[in-house]
Design a protein around this motif. Sequence first.
Motif, PDB file in Angstrom:
ATOM      1  N   LYS A 152     -75.177  27.177 -76.734  1.00  0.00           N
ATOM      2  CA  LYS A 152     -76.561  27.558 -77.045  1.00  0.00           C
ATOM      3  C   LYS A 152     -76.723  29.078 -77.110  1.00  0.00           C
ATOM      4  O   LYS A 152     -77.464  29.592 -77.934  1.00  0.00           O
ATOM      5  CB  LYS A 152     -77.529  26.952 -76.038  1.00  0.00           C
ATOM      6  CG  LYS A 152     -77.689  25.447 -76.201  1.00  0.00           C
ATOM      7  CD  LYS A 152     -78.681  24.868 -75.224  1.00  0.00           C
ATOM      8  CE  LYS A 152     -78.803  23.377 -75.420  1.00  0.00           C
ATOM      9  NZ  LYS A 152     -79.721  22.769 -74.444  1.00  0.00           N
ATOM     10  N   GLU A 153     -76.013  29.821 -76.249  1.00  0.00           N
ATOM     11  CA  GLU A 153     -76.098  31.278 -76.250  1.00  0.00           C
ATOM     12  C   GLU A 153     -75.447  31.878 -77.500  1.00  0.00           C
ATOM     13  O   GLU A 153     -75.819  32.952 -77.955  1.00  0.00           O
ATOM     14  CB  GLU A 153     -75.437  31.845 -75.003  1.00  0.00           C
ATOM     15  CG  GLU A 153     -75.577  33.343 -74.871  1.00  0.00           C
ATOM     16  CD  GLU A 153     -74.885  33.893 -73.640  1.00  0.00           C
ATOM     17  OE1 GLU A 153     -74.354  35.012 -73.724  1.00  0.00           O
ATOM     18  OE2 GLU A 153     -74.874  33.214 -72.602  1.00  0.00           O
ATOM     19  N   LEU A 155     -75.847  31.144 -80.467  1.00  0.00           N
ATOM     20  CA  LEU A 155     -76.837  31.314 -81.537  1.00  0.00           C
ATOM     21  C   LEU A 155     -77.411  32.731 -81.530  1.00  0.00           C
ATOM     22  O   LEU A 155     -77.753  33.270 -82.568  1.00  0.00           O
ATOM     23  CB  LEU A 155     -77.963  30.289 -81.399  1.00  0.00           C
ATOM     24  CG  LEU A 155     -77.565  28.840 -81.666  1.00  0.00           C
ATOM     25  CD1 LEU A 155     -78.684  27.906 -81.261  1.00  0.00           C
ATOM     26  CD2 LEU A 155     -77.159  28.646 -83.111  1.00  0.00           C
ATOM     27  N   ARG A 164     -74.745  30.634 -87.633  1.00  0.00           N
ATOM     28  CA  ARG A 164     -75.733  30.085 -86.689  1.00  0.00           C
ATOM     29  C   ARG A 164     -76.149  28.682 -87.129  1.00  0.00           C
ATOM     30  O   ARG A 164     -76.349  27.782 -86.309  1.00  0.00           O
ATOM     31  CB  ARG A 164     -76.934  31.018 -86.564  1.00  0.00           C
ATOM     32  CG  ARG A 164     -76.582  32.322 -85.848  1.00  0.00           C
ATOM     33  CD  ARG A 164     -77.809  33.133 -85.465  1.00  0.00           C
ATOM     34  NE  ARG A 164     -78.556  33.648 -86.590  1.00  0.00           N
ATOM     35  CZ  ARG A 164     -78.328  34.813 -87.194  1.00  0.00           C
ATOM     36  NH1 ARG A 164     -77.323  35.583 -86.775  1.00  0.00           N
ATOM     37  NH2 ARG A 164     -79.072  35.215 -88.194  1.00  0.00           N
ATOM     38  N   GLY A 168     -75.755  25.238 -85.139  1.00  0.00           N
ATOM     39  CA  GLY A 168     -76.911  24.344 -85.009  1.00  0.00           C
ATOM     40  C   GLY A 168     -76.559  22.901 -85.342  1.00  0.00           C
ATOM     41  O   GLY A 168     -77.011  21.971 -84.665  1.00  0.00           O
ATOM     42  N   LEU A 171     -74.661  21.602 -82.385  1.00  0.00           N
ATOM     43  CA  LEU A 171     -75.595  21.297 -81.291  1.00  0.00           C
ATOM     44  C   LEU A 171     -76.311  19.978 -81.544  1.00  0.00           C
ATOM     45  O   LEU A 171     -76.450  19.154 -80.628  1.00  0.00           O
ATOM     46  CB  LEU A 171     -76.618  22.427 -81.137  1.00  0.00           C
ATOM     47  CG  LEU A 171     -76.156  23.648 -80.371  1.00  0.00           C
ATOM     48  CD1 LEU A 171     -77.096  24.822 -80.598  1.00  0.00           C
ATOM     49  CD2 LEU A 171     -76.047  23.333 -78.884  1.00  0.00           C
ATOM     50  N   TYR A 175     -76.044  16.785 -79.019  1.00  0.00           N
ATOM     51  CA  TYR A 175     -77.236  16.401 -78.263  1.00  0.00           C
ATOM     52  C   TYR A 175     -78.062  15.332 -78.978  1.00  0.00           C
ATOM     53  O   TYR A 175     -79.272  15.309 -78.858  1.00  0.00           O
ATOM     54  CB  TYR A 175     -78.097  17.629 -77.967  1.00  0.00           C
ATOM     55  CG  TYR A 175     -77.441  18.566 -76.977  1.00  0.00           C
ATOM     56  CD1 TYR A 175     -77.406  18.256 -75.623  1.00  0.00           C
ATOM     57  CD2 TYR A 175     -76.812  19.724 -77.403  1.00  0.00           C
ATOM     58  CE1 TYR A 175     -76.790  19.085 -74.720  1.00  0.00           C
ATOM     59  CE2 TYR A 175     -76.194  20.569 -76.507  1.00  0.00           C
ATOM     60  CZ  TYR A 175     -76.183  20.244 -75.158  1.00  0.00           C
ATOM     61  OH  TYR A 175     -75.568  21.076 -74.267  1.00  0.00           O
TER      62      TYR A 175
END
Length: 177
Positions: A152-153, A155, A164, A168, A171, A175
């Motif tokens: 997450k960091e 990004l 990015r 994403g 991610l 999730y």
Amino acid sequence: MSARPLDRHAGVPRPPRRRTSSRAPHAAHPKLPVSAETSAGGVVIDVRAGIPYVALIARRNRTGRIEWCLPKGHLEAGESAERAALREVAEETGIRGRIIRHLASIDYWFSNPDRRVHKVVHHYLMGYVGGRITVEGDPDHEAEDAAWVPLKESLRLLAYPNERRIVGIALDLLYQD
């Protein structure tokens, strides 16, 4: 007190302008020859204490500024994008990964003093297999540093919007509900 009408577009970023020209993007420099390049790399994930980390590298851009990016590089003759992604990650970071799936491909143009380049970069989601993160094995000495960063960091650290976007996608996959 007077009521101001609500601006329903306040804070919403404007979409990028579309080209109105019918000319191809490389037509802006008609005298320069055009070449094609293909690269591949990966979003290598290692989960520690339930937190996914990604391997990033730091490179100097053309102006000399350090930029954090995903490990990637050119395909060698006869090499598949998947094989190149695994090789480039190992060379630039010292770690080995295994491909889980293709994430996305980025397609863009850039110019050198002597040519226009159409570049495609294939990105893969990879699981960490082994190795110690280091740039000592980078044969081109382009990577100046490598680090595991919380996904997450990353990004916030990644220099390029397209990268990015790739993170994403990773991610979203990690999730999913």
